[in-house]
Scaffold this motif. Structure first.
Motif, short mmCIF file in Angstrom:
data_model
loop_
_atom_site.label_atom_id
_atom_site.label_comp_id
_atom_site.label_asym_id
_atom_site.label_seq_id
_atom_site.Cartn_x
_atom_site.Cartn_y
_atom_site.Cartn_z
N GLN A 3 1.12 -1.21 -0.01
CA GLN A 3 0.04 0.06 0.04
C GLN A 3 0.77 1.19 -0.30
OE1 GLN A 3 -3.15 0.14 2.69
NE2 GLN A 3 -3.40 2.55 2.47
N MET A 4 1.92 1.24 0.95
CA MET A 4 2.98 2.40 0.78
C MET A 4 3.37 2.53 -0.46
SD MET A 4 6.10 2.94 0.55
CE MET A 4 7.19 1.49 1.22
N LEU A 5 3.88 1.64 -1.36
CA LEU A 5 4.40 1.82 -2.89
C LEU A 5 3.34 2.34 -3.58
CD1 LEU A 5 6.66 -1.59 -3.07
CD2 LEU A 5 7.44 0.76 -2.65
N PHE A 6 1.94 1.84 -3.50
CA PHE A 6 1.01 2.39 -4.37
C PHE A 6 0.83 3.93 -3.98
CE2 PHE A 6 -3.18 3.06 -5.51
CZ PHE A 6 -3.58 2.46 -6.54
N GLU A 7 0.91 4.09 -2.68
CA GLU A 7 0.73 5.73 -2.30
C GLU A 7 1.98 6.54 -2.75
OE1 GLU A 7 -2.01 5.02 1.75
OE2 GLU A 7 0.47 5.41 1.96
N PHE A 8 3.19 5.85 -2.78
CA PHE A 8 4.39 6.55 -3.37
C PHE A 8 4.45 6.73 -4.88
CE2 PHE A 8 8.58 5.57 -5.50
CZ PHE A 8 9.33 6.86 -4.99
N GLN A 9 3.77 5.89 -5.68
CA GLN A 9 3.70 5.65 -7.09
C GLN A 9 2.95 6.79 -7.50
OE1 GLN A 9 4.46 1.09 -7.53
NE2 GLN A 9 2.51 1.88 -8.49
N THR A 15 5.59 14.66 -10.54
CA THR A 15 6.14 15.09 -12.02
C THR A 15 5.13 15.33 -13.08
OG1 THR A 15 6.08 12.57 -12.18
CG2 THR A 15 8.15 13.41 -11.56
N GLY A 16 3.80 15.32 -12.53
CA GLY A 16 2.78 15.35 -13.83
C GLY A 16 2.51 14.41 -14.74
N MET A 17 3.00 13.04 -14.23
CA MET A 17 2.87 11.95 -15.43
C MET A 17 1.87 11.18 -14.72
SD MET A 17 5.56 13.04 -17.16
CE MET A 17 5.65 11.51 -18.46
N GLU A 18 1.58 9.95 -15.68
CA GLU A 18 0.35 9.16 -15.36
C GLU A 18 0.82 8.36 -14.53
OE1 GLU A 18 -2.24 9.68 -19.51
OE2 GLU A 18 -0.20 8.68 -19.72
N VAL A 19 1.76 7.47 -14.65
CA VAL A 19 2.21 6.44 -13.82
C VAL A 19 3.92 6.38 -13.43
CG1 VAL A 19 0.81 4.85 -14.64
CG2 VAL A 19 3.14 5.10 -15.88
N ALA A 20 4.11 5.92 -12.27
CA ALA A 20 5.45 5.79 -11.73
C ALA A 20 5.75 4.45 -11.31
CB ALA A 20 5.61 6.97 -10.60
N ASN A 21 6.83 4.08 -11.23
CA ASN A 21 7.49 2.82 -10.77
C ASN A 21 7.75 2.92 -9.05
OD1 ASN A 21 10.11 3.57 -10.33
ND2 ASN A 21 10.80 2.42 -11.80
N ALA A 22 7.95 1.82 -8.40
CA ALA A 22 8.26 1.72 -6.94
C ALA A 22 9.68 2.32 -6.53
CB ALA A 22 8.06 0.60 -6.48
N SER A 23 10.37 3.08 -7.50
CA SER A 23 11.65 3.55 -7.28
C SER A 23 12.73 2.80 -7.92
CB SER A 23 12.13 3.84 -5.81
OG SER A 23 12.34 2.78 -4.90
N GLY A 74 15.69 6.72 -6.65
CA GLY A 74 15.40 7.31 -7.98
C GLY A 74 14.05 7.31 -8.12
N LEU A 75 13.57 8.36 -8.54
CA LEU A 75 12.14 8.40 -8.98
C LEU A 75 11.99 8.26 -10.62
CD1 LEU A 75 11.20 11.77 -7.18
CD2 LEU A 75 11.58 9.44 -6.30
N PHE A 76 10.91 7.79 -11.09
CA PHE A 76 10.96 7.24 -12.34
C PHE A 76 9.22 7.08 -12.78
CE2 PHE A 76 10.93 4.76 -16.31
CZ PHE A 76 12.19 4.94 -16.80
N ALA A 77 9.09 8.05 -13.68
CA ALA A 77 7.58 8.21 -13.85
C ALA A 77 7.46 8.24 -15.71
CB ALA A 77 6.90 9.47 -13.57
N THR A 78 6.34 7.89 -16.25
CA THR A 78 6.14 8.00 -17.51
C THR A 78 4.63 7.96 -17.78
OG1 THR A 78 6.85 7.04 -19.57
CG2 THR A 78 6.47 5.39 -17.99
N ARG A 79 4.31 7.78 -19.21
CA ARG A 79 3.01 8.03 -19.70
C ARG A 79 2.40 6.30 -19.61
NH1 ARG A 79 2.09 12.29 -22.63
NH2 ARG A 79 3.83 13.29 -23.26
#
Lengths: 451, 124, 522
Positions: free
Chosen positions: A111-117, A124-132, A279-284
């Protein structure tokens, strides 16, 4: 030994159950020539007090950034960490859990990772992000490789203002996998011109990588670069080393970025001499199956209750093996938790206030340093870090300031030793932790050192 | 129309100079519930053995290879939109892509239904 | 609420609800129903007190944010309660026995947490002048000395951030050495056993190598004849895990190393299982050219729910010159770092940089604290106890569960699912039933070389009483499976915060973030 519960009596009983006589029988499969005949040449065991004393002695040889007026940034920033963050991440159920492979007993981490994502995607203004990822620099390299998979092209344009460590990590991966990198050197004496990267984009370009604020602190308008990249079928990878800047500045997503790779240390994570960071990683959303790294997703259990699992695992190495999107098999879980807790405490209002305080403090110091002879502030725009030109080599100045108990800034030559034309430049970062007294101390010391 | 099978557990149904390609019941059983399918775009030229499509379940992933050489004329967008539909009818509406045949003789070495059944029975 | 209702039609059918599951609030005693932070948002709440400082746009290059981020507002007590409740839905080493094979879930001493937070360590900036961080560099150098001594290797690259990152470092060093020999175009193949961790082939691919797999023999070891048959002038190296993923020592490892070297290749060893042999066998004496260490496994730094770890990589004389930057050197002024390829000294040919700054310092501190606490004798006793515990499980469970490979094992013991044959109970079902009994399951379905693998790694942290309790539980579960009580296993776990989750729908229609509920205008 305080960490070992077996006693000699236990060991003897267990050997009897196994049917062996000595410890050596446990290692019967090891070639005899490879077995050590005596203990390795290292010190003997020590109690807690002795170890603590030894580590404290090493710590005492360092100049703590908390005890000195400190203006170091360049990808790692000293921010206040609310007490709640450290208290929560030390709960043993978070600290001592493994990767959440058994979702029924890992809902806390999931749940924490889902909140983090969600937080990362929002920032970042993106649609999705990974768990770091491991850190910002490795996230940047992974973003370039991902752009290669998406576009099936093998050339990237790196903007001159990209942090040299990010550039080097990306170049190392690119070299071994056969990916061409091009990019202009940067001249921080002038505002960053988008044209310098736009002109390098061609029909073979997988992506353009642009950092904002860049390593010299300049705020870059990504929109014309995004437009030029997209016109050629290339992606825009936006990088930021100071995630707090997004509390005040427009998000990369809103400017047309396709992938965002960032360092998240500023929220919740101590400087710690460079790591571990997050590291933060976000994308479409449309690119999610080419995204590297672990990701948590929402679902239901057999009773219809909402819960979370690791998902889209077929991208990852344990299933795809040599065809995986990346060889990464972990994230930076506890650092992501610290980030998430800090962001939860800040909320919308707190984040905006903290970002504005940083910018206001940086402007105050920039104004103050402009009055010091031998110091020239180069930036027209900045968030909480800017570049100054000094009348003496910056490395010498940094050493002289350190002798006075001041951590004055990062000499550009520490990051780019081969750029002798930049040896007089220093990066100066200011955060909410810098007081007016700190700024006076720096200005006065600079005046002394440069006179 | 004749149907042939490959050792990679794909079927190919040939009518004239065009063919339809899909995966077999056995392949589906090995993968489990499909969660993702990617089919090739029309116009893509494939050589025999090229990776043409992707199938994924929760815990497994596999490529679907071009059983013969030719050009893709259509990918089945219905299964890409809803991979669960492959499960209902892998030999029919769960087809993956249609293609032209540039060398029909490539079919000669493939198994017919009986030979494929014997092949599957021989696996574990 | 949001998208999660879309999964309903695909929910696997479960059995009856747990006793007492029905409550008005949704909480069950100490197990709380906890919403997402975004669902707790309340306008005007904050968890920090900061002044509101206005700033002008003058120096923002016209890039001031136009819209809100969307972060929720929560007070500090809400935040504390939220994360406390989430933590209570997790199983950690602190909670109980965690025999997860190949993960080395041993006790995490809290002294490491205290040390990593000391002033002068936790708050050092990575780019402070070297004169102000001599203690930090000495600490890293000391840890490097311990690692090199335990491994019997001349050099170590400290910057890799995790085990897989260490693999990447090692394989990049191999590729750099091959490039230096002018053989980059011809030596393109890497041999990897079938039993390897998935990271091994993925890493080789990330370095531009092709991967060729080697089968295991019927003793659970690498088929050496098959390996030798695949060696040739196009082979860059071999990636081998030792002790291997079946929990066995590769008895012919010296022969393998000689053969690889004779063919002109390098020998990469995956050090994930180093915990079995610390202080007793040095990888340097096995002919290994490089090996990563998982500090978070072998040297007990916390796994943190999936990182951060650290993967320092030891290098042989042949590969040492290619170690990535940064690395520590000693000069007249003390210790300093070489941080750029351009600054490399005579004979040093760093292949590049793989991480920002200098490595996982916070993990280094914890690992050194662990090593110093044990000392040489303690480390030897730890590895011996880890192997003893695994063999004790093998001896006490081998008659009711099935052991695919005979003989003494190393620090983990592998079972296959032959003992469940014809019961209708799978390895997964068996593992889920263990959860209800208060144990974290072992590693399942890995390694791939046996059917329905169950890989148990007890570590040296467990007492004989814990192991005896575990054995008694597993023996009872085995009996129940063999008695045909299939539904009991299919319904497990029953007593957990969530029961079995629908992973198929999660992957089919990924919901990877919270989104605000759509306003209903009707």
């Amino acid at each position: 030994m305080r960490y070992l519960p077996l006693t000699d009596v236990d060991r003897a009983k267990m050997r009897a159950v196994i049917g062996i006589e000595t410890d050596a029988d446990l290692y019967a499969d090891v070639p005899r020539s490879a077995l050590l005949s005596q203990p390795v040449d290292l010190p003997g065991p020590q109690g807690e007090m002795e170890v603590e004393r030894a580590i404290a002695a090493l710590a005492a040889k360092n100049l703590s950034s908390a005890k000195a007026p400190s203006f170091l940034g360049a990808g790692a920033y000293r921010h206040h960490i609310p007490a709640t963050v450290d208290a929560m991440i030390q709960r043993g159920e978070f600290l001592t859990a493994y990767t959440p492979y058994q979702p029924e007993i890992s809902q806390g981490t999931l749940q924490m990772l889902f909140e983090f994502q969600t937080q990362v995607a929002m920032l970042t203004g993106m649609e999705v992000a990974n768990a770091s990822m491991y850190d910002g620099a490795t996230a940047c390299a992974e973003a370039v490789l991902m752009a290669g998979r998406v576009t099936r092209r093998h050339r990237a344009v790196l903007a001159g203002g990209l942090h040299p460590h990010y550039r080097d990590v990306t170049a190392t991966s690119a070299h071994f996998i056969g990916f061409d990198l091009v990019g202009p050197d940067s001249d921080p004496s002038h505002p960053a011109f988008a044209a310098s990267v736009i002109d390098l984009i061609d029909d073979n370009t997988a992506c353009v990588v642009v950092q904002t604020p860049d390593v010299f602190g300049r705020i870059i308008d990504l929109r014309p670069i995004a437009e030029a990249a997209h016109a050629r079928g290339a992606l825009l990878v936006a990088v930021t080393t100071e995630i707090l800047s997004l509390g005040l500045l427009e998000s990369p997503g809103a400017q047309g970025a396709d992938i965002v790779a960032a360092e998240g240390q500023s929220l919740g994570n101590p400087l710690g001499f460079g790591g571990p960071y997050v590291g933060l990683f976000a994308t479409r959303a449309s690119l999610v199956r080419q995204m590297p790294g672990r990701v948590a997703g929402q679902t239901l259990d057999v009773e219809g209750q909402r819960g979370w699992v690791l998902t889209l695992s077929t991208r990852e190495q344990h299933i795809r093996r040599e065809k995986a999107t990346s060889n990464i098999c972990t994230n930076s879980g506890l650092c992501a938790l610290a980030f998430s807790i800090h962001a939860a405490l800040l909320g919308e209002e707190g984040l905006g206030r903290l970002a504005r305080i940083n910018h206001a403090n940086a402007r105050a110091l920039a104004d103050r340093l402009t009055t010091v002879p031998g110091v020239e502030v180069l930036n027209e725009s900045f968030f909480n870090e800017f570049t100054v030109r000094l009348s003496k080599p910056a490395m010498d100045v940094a050493d002289a300031l350190a002798e006075r108990g001041i951590l004055g800034g990062v000499p550009v030559s520490r990051l780019l030793p081969e750029r002798t034309d930049l040896k007089d430049l220093m990066l100066v970062a200011v955060t909410e932790l810098n007081t007016g007294a700190d700024m006076d101390a720096l200005a006065n010391a600079l005046q002394e050192v440069l006179s | 129309m004749s149907v042939k099978y490959t050792q990679d557990h794909e079927w190919i149904a040939v009518a004239g100079d065009t063919a339809t390609v899909g995966i077999t019941d056995y392949a589906l059983a090995q993968l489990g519930d499909l969660v993702f399918v990617e089919v090739p775009e029309a116009g893509r030229t494939l050589s025999k053995g090229d990776e043409a499509a992707v199938v994924e379940s929760v815990k497994a992933a596999s490529e679907v290879y071009a059983p013969v050489s030719g050009e893709v004329t259509e990918g089945n967008s219905a299964i890409a939109d809803d991979p669960s539909t492959v499960s209902g009818d892998p030999a029919g509406s769960g087809w993956f892509f249609k293609m032209t045949l540039s060398d029909p003789s490539e079919l000669d070495a493939m198994m017919d239904a009986d030979a494929y059944k014997a092949y599957v029975d021989g696996l574990d | 609420m949001t998208d999660f209702s879309q999964g309903r039609t695909n929910v696997p059918m479960g059995g009856s609800q747990a006793p007492g599951a029905q409550t008005v609030s949704g909480s069950r005693g100490l197990e709380f129903a906890e919403p997402l932070i975004f669902e707790m948002h309340h306008e005007g709440r904050t968890g920090v007190d900061l002044p509101d400082v206005p700033v002008s746009d003058a120096r923002l290059n016209g890039m001031r944010r136009q819209g809100p981020v969307g972060l929720p507002g929560l007070s500090e007590p809400q935040v504390v309660r939220h994360y406390t409740r989430l933590s209570q839905k997790n199983y950690g080493i602190d909670s109980g026995f965690y025999p997860l094979g190949s993960c080395t879930m041993k006790h995490n001493p809290r002294l490491g947490e205290k040390a990593a937070r000391m002033a002068g360590l936790g708050d050092l900036h990575p780019l402070q002048p070297f004169s102000t961080v001599q203690g930090a560099l000495e600490l890293v150098d000391t840890l490097a000395h311990w690692i090199k001594t335990l491994c019997g290797m001349p050099a170590v690259a400290m910057s890799p951030a995790a085990g897989a990152h260490g693999e990447l470092c090692g394989m990049m060093a191999i590729k750099a050495a091959i490039e230096d020999r002018g053989e980059a175009a011809t030596r393109t193949r890497v041999l990897v056993p079938d039993s390897a961790h998935g990271t091994n082939p993925a890493t080789a691919a990330a370095c531009g190598f092709s991967v060729d797999s080697i089968p295991a023999n019927d003793r659970g070891r690498v088929d050496v004849a098959a390996l030798k048959a695949k060696l040739g002038p196009d082979v860059a190296g071999v990636m081998l895990t030792n002790p291997n993923t079946c929990g066995l020592f590769e008895t012919e490892i010296l022969d393998i190393a000689d053969a690889v070297h004779a063919a002109g290749g390098y020998f990469y060893c995956d050090g994930a299982n180093f915990n079995a042999i610390v202080g007793r066998v040095r990888p340097g004496d096995l002919g290994i050219d490089c090996m990563h260490l998982n500090l978070h496994k072998t040297f007990a730094t916390p796994h943190g729910g999936g990182g951060p770890g650290a993967g320092p990589t030891v290098l042989s004389d042949a590969l040492a010159p290619y170690a990535p930057v940064p690395y520590i050197v000693h000069d007249a002024k003390g210790l300093r770092l070489v941080e750029r390829q351009a600054d490399a000294g005579e004979g040093e040919k760093p292949f590049g940089r793989i991480k920002g700054f200098h490595g996982q310092m916070g993990v280094f501190i914890r690992a050194l604290v662990y090593m110093m606490s044990h000392g040489a004798e303690g480390l030897l006793q730890s590895s011996t106890d880890a192997v003893l515990n695994a063999n004790y499980l093998r001896a006490r469970l081998g008659d009711v569960m099935s052991v695919p490979f005979d003989g003494i094992c190393m620090h983990e013991v592998l079972f296959d699912d032959a003992f469940l044959h014809d019961t209708g109970v799978t390895t997964l079902d068996f593992a889920k039933a263990m959860i209800d009994e208060g144990f974290h399951p072992m590693t399942m379905y890995f390694p791939l070389v046996v059917h329905g693998a169950l890989l148990m790694e007890p570590t040296e942290s467990e007492s004989k009483e814990t192991l005896d309790g575990y054995v008694a539980t597993l023996r009872a579960l085995t009996e129940r499976a063999k008695a045909g009580d299939v539904q009991f296993f299919k319904d497990a776990p029953r007593l957990t915060p969530r029961r079995r989750l629908d992973e198929t729908t999660a992957a089919r229609k990924p919901v990877l973030r919270w989104t605000p509920p759509v306003e209903d205008n009707a």
